[in-house]
Design an enzyme around this catalytic site. Structure first.
Site, PDB file in Angstrom:
ATOM      1  CG  HIS A   1     -50.187  30.287 -65.196  1.00 17.27           C
ATOM      2  ND1 HIS A   1     -50.090  29.608 -64.011  1.00 17.27           N
ATOM      3  CD2 HIS A   1     -49.800  31.561 -64.931  1.00 17.27           C
ATOM      4  CE1 HIS A   1     -49.648  30.427 -63.060  1.00 17.27           C
ATOM      5  NE2 HIS A   1     -49.470  31.628 -63.592  1.00 17.27           N
TER       6      HIS A   1
ATOM      7  CE  LYS B   1     -46.163  29.460 -65.224  1.00 12.45           C
ATOM      8  NZ  LYS B   1     -44.999  30.353 -65.390  1.00 12.45           N
TER       9      LYS B   1
HETATM   10  N1  LIG Z   1     -42.622  36.942 -61.263  1.00 10.66           N
HETATM   11  C1  LIG Z   1     -43.747  37.384 -61.846  1.00 10.66           C
HETATM   12  O1  LIG Z   1     -44.499  38.213 -61.290  1.00 10.66           O
HETATM   13  C2  LIG Z   1     -44.070  36.894 -63.212  1.00 10.66           C
HETATM   14  C3  LIG Z   1     -43.222  36.033 -63.845  1.00 10.66           C
HETATM   15  N2  LIG Z   1     -43.426  35.660 -65.143  1.00 10.66           N
HETATM   16  C4  LIG Z   1     -42.385  34.838 -65.735  1.00 10.66           C
HETATM   17  O2  LIG Z   1     -41.650  35.652 -66.660  1.00 10.66           O
HETATM   18  C5  LIG Z   1     -41.105  34.829 -67.672  1.00 10.66           C
HETATM   19  C6  LIG Z   1     -41.494  35.386 -69.041  1.00 10.66           C
HETATM   20  O3  LIG Z   1     -42.886  35.253 -69.225  1.00 10.66           O
HETATM   21  P1  LIG Z   1     -43.582  35.765 -70.560  1.00 10.66           P
HETATM   22  O4  LIG Z   1     -43.295  37.223 -70.776  1.00 10.66           O
HETATM   23  O5  LIG Z   1     -44.988  35.299 -70.507  1.00 10.66           O
HETATM   24  O6  LIG Z   1     -42.784  34.891 -71.650  1.00 10.66           O
HETATM   25  P2  LIG Z   1     -42.423  35.259 -73.147  1.00 10.66           P
HETATM   26  O7  LIG Z   1     -41.947  33.987 -73.771  1.00 10.66           O
HETATM   27  O8  LIG Z   1     -43.573  35.983 -73.769  1.00 10.66           O
HETATM   28  O9  LIG Z   1     -41.211  36.308 -73.015  1.00 10.66           O
HETATM   29  C7  LIG Z   1     -39.908  35.981 -72.671  1.00 10.66           C
HETATM   30  C8  LIG Z   1     -39.005  36.794 -73.561  1.00 10.66           C
HETATM   31  O10 LIG Z   1     -37.655  36.679 -73.157  1.00 10.66           O
HETATM   32  C9  LIG Z   1     -36.875  36.497 -74.312  1.00 10.66           C
HETATM   33  N3  LIG Z   1     -35.588  35.908 -74.031  1.00 10.66           N
HETATM   34  C10 LIG Z   1     -35.285  34.624 -73.752  1.00 10.66           C
HETATM   35  N4  LIG Z   1     -33.959  34.478 -73.613  1.00 10.66           N
HETATM   36  C11 LIG Z   1     -33.409  35.695 -73.812  1.00 10.66           C
HETATM   37  C12 LIG Z   1     -32.074  36.196 -73.816  1.00 10.66           C
HETATM   38  N5  LIG Z   1     -31.034  35.391 -73.584  1.00 10.66           N
HETATM   39  N6  LIG Z   1     -31.876  37.504 -74.046  1.00 10.66           N
HETATM   40  C13 LIG Z   1     -32.900  38.332 -74.275  1.00 10.66           C
HETATM   41  N7  LIG Z   1     -34.190  37.929 -74.307  1.00 10.66           N
HETATM   42  C14 LIG Z   1     -34.445  36.617 -74.071  1.00 10.66           C
HETATM   43  C15 LIG Z   1     -37.752  35.622 -75.189  1.00 10.66           C
HETATM   44  O11 LIG Z   1     -37.267  35.608 -76.516  1.00 10.66           O
HETATM   45  P3  LIG Z   1     -37.550  34.298 -77.433  1.00 10.66           P
HETATM   46  O12 LIG Z   1     -39.033  34.251 -77.632  1.00 10.66           O
HETATM   47  O13 LIG Z   1     -36.764  34.587 -78.659  1.00 10.66           O
HETATM   48  O14 LIG Z   1     -37.045  33.118 -76.653  1.00 10.66           O
HETATM   49  C16 LIG Z   1     -39.079  36.317 -75.031  1.00 10.66           C
HETATM   50  O15 LIG Z   1     -39.224  37.423 -75.882  1.00 10.66           O
HETATM   51  C17 LIG Z   1     -41.617  33.411 -67.399  1.00 10.66           C
HETATM   52  O16 LIG Z   1     -40.635  32.710 -66.649  1.00 10.66           O
HETATM   53  C18 LIG Z   1     -42.855  33.657 -66.539  1.00 10.66           C
HETATM   54  O17 LIG Z   1     -43.213  32.576 -65.737  1.00 10.66           O
HETATM   55  C19 LIG Z   1     -44.497  36.100 -65.848  1.00 10.66           C
HETATM   56  C20 LIG Z   1     -45.396  36.956 -65.270  1.00 10.66           C
HETATM   57  C21 LIG Z   1     -45.266  37.417 -63.891  1.00 10.66           C
HETATM   58  O1  LIG Z   2     -45.937  32.638 -66.938  1.00 11.16           O
HETATM   59  C1  LIG Z   2     -46.797  33.449 -66.497  1.00 11.16           C
HETATM   60  O2  LIG Z   2     -47.613  34.011 -67.249  1.00 11.16           O
HETATM   61  C2  LIG Z   2     -46.805  33.751 -65.069  1.00 11.16           C
HETATM   62  N1  LIG Z   2     -45.819  33.284 -64.363  1.00 11.16           N
HETATM   63  C3  LIG Z   2     -45.607  33.489 -62.981  1.00 11.16           C
HETATM   64  C4  LIG Z   2     -45.590  32.158 -62.265  1.00 11.16           C
HETATM   65  O3  LIG Z   2     -44.995  31.189 -62.784  1.00 11.16           O
HETATM   66  O4  LIG Z   2     -46.140  32.055 -61.166  1.00 11.16           O
HETATM   67  C5  LIG Z   2     -46.487  34.528 -62.362  1.00 11.16           C
HETATM   68  C6  LIG Z   2     -47.835  34.704 -62.982  1.00 11.16           C
HETATM   69  O5  LIG Z   2     -48.725  33.803 -62.403  1.00 11.16           O
HETATM   70  C7  LIG Z   2     -47.841  34.624 -64.503  1.00 11.16           C
END
Ligand SMILES: NC(=O)C1=CN([C@@H]2O[C@H](COP(=O)(O)OP(=O)(O)OC[C@H]3O[C@@H](n4cnc5c(N)ncnc54)[C@H](OP(=O)(O)O)[C@@H]3O)[C@@H](O)[C@H]2O)C=CC1
Ligand SMILES: O=C(O)C1=N[C@H](C(=O)O)C[C@H](O)C1
Length: 270
Positions: free
Chosen positions: A157, A161
């Site tokens: 990744h 991450k």
């Molecule tokens: N299941 C799936 O298919 C996938 C899962 N993911 C997962 O999704 C999650 C997010 O990934 P990603 O978008 O890259 O991460 P980012 O850090 O870009 O985004 C997360 C966002 O959530 C915000 N956040 C954190 N805590 C709170 C809260 N209490 N209230 C409101 N907003 C909050 C963060 O704010 P701040 O920066 O201020 O902390 C940030 O803007 C990760 O756990 C990732 O692994 C990602 C892609 C696909």
């Molecule tokens: O953090 C990410 O970006 C992603 N998180 C998910 C994971 O932890 O598997 C899904 C995807 O691969 C992207």
């Protein structure tokens, strides 16, 4: 049927933007609110603009309670502590809660599961069709191959991450363990360093790479005597996760309260 109103929490994040773009393109849904944590520089900004679209008039708020009271579903790709909190609010509001957040520990899941008595929760470490199909194939392969084949899960990744191994790596490891009828918790090796000794027969190993802008690459390697089988998935755009999450919300809309996964949504259960 009326459009499903969706709230995006973590709206200023990488997935938050991808979700806002997906909702703007998909039928049957409309964005009702965009939530970020209190103190975020995104509060008060137009979430369409933040997501790289034209202004849509929905400004980012930190008032999750008010947002949840006026929505049908929440798309949550944030952080474990935040998802626990949002699960409580979604249960109070009796709405759909799609949880994509990874890095959830057993304690987080134990706190989230009771919410499914009132909310329709769909949780998955990966919301894409491709990875969930891959998991079904891994389960079959693991059932067909005996312990002469060592199973290793490899993931890479982007540099931002924060959790490892990835949620998808666990999902694929669980699929392999289910196929082999073993307990992943008892048989997994999550990292190796130093003088580790020989690999134990039947273990499932995990290896993690981080760097650059890689969206998400996963491979499950079955390394046997004189031959190796590799099953892989390569994510090319976060839209695969975002569109999967919207589909999950639409699927859950008419379901009973409960805890579901993308296998249920995609009909991939054996
Ligand atoms: N299941 C799936 O298919 C996938 C899962 N993911 C997962 O999704 C999650 C997010 O990934 P990603 O978008 O890259 O991460 P980012 O850090 O870009 O985004 C997360 C966002 O959530 C915000 N956040 C954190 N805590 C709170 C809260 N209490 N209230 C409101 N907003 C909050 C963060 O704010 P701040 O920066 O201020 O902390 C940030 O803007 C990760 O756990 C990732 O692994 C990602 C892609 C696909
Ligand atoms: O953090 C990410 O970006 C992603 N998180 C998910 C994971 O932890 O598997 C899904 C995807 O691969 C992207």
């Amino acid at each position: 049927m009326t459009e499903m109103r969706l709230t995006v929490v973590g709206a200023a994040g990488r997935m938050g933007g991808a979700l806002i773009r997906a909702i703007s393109q998909m039928e049957g849904v409309r964005l009702s609110a965009a939530v970020e944590r209190a103190g975020s520089p995104a509060i008060g900004q137009d979430c369409g603009v933040l997501a790289g679209l034209q202004a849509n008039g929905i400004v980012v708020t930190d008032d999750a309670l008010a947002a949840f009271a006026a929505t049908d579903g929440v798309l949550d790709f944030t952080a474990p502590a935040a998802s626990r909190h949002f699960a409580e609010l979604a249960a109070q509001a009796r709405i759909v809660h799609v949880i994509g957040t990874t890095g959830l520990g057993e304690d987080d899941l134990a706190a989230i599961r009771p919410a499914a008595r009132h909310a329709r929760v769909v949780q998955s470490g990966n919301m894409s069709l491709g990875v969930n199909l891959l998991a079904a194939l891994v389960r079959r392969a693991a059932a067909a191959l005996d312990e002469d084949f060592d199973i290793e899960v490899l993931e890479m990744h982007h540099r931002h991450k924060v959790d490892a191994p990835s949620g998808t790596a666990y999902l694929l490891g669980e699929a392999a363990a289910t196929g082999r009828d073993i307990d992943l918790g008892e048989r997994s090796v999550r990292s190796r360093d130093g003088f580790t000794g020989e690999r134990k027969r039947g273990d499932i190993g995990f290896a993690t790479l981080r760097g650059g802008t890689v969206i998400g690459d996963h491979s499950v390697i079955f390394a046997g005597p004189l031959e190796t089988i590799t099953l892989s998935h390569h994510a090319q755009d976060r839209q695969i996760f975002a569109r999967g999450a919207v589909k999950a919300a639409l699927w859950a809309r008419d379901r009973k309260p409960g805890f579901y996964t993308m296998e249920d949504v995609l009909g991939l259960r054996d």
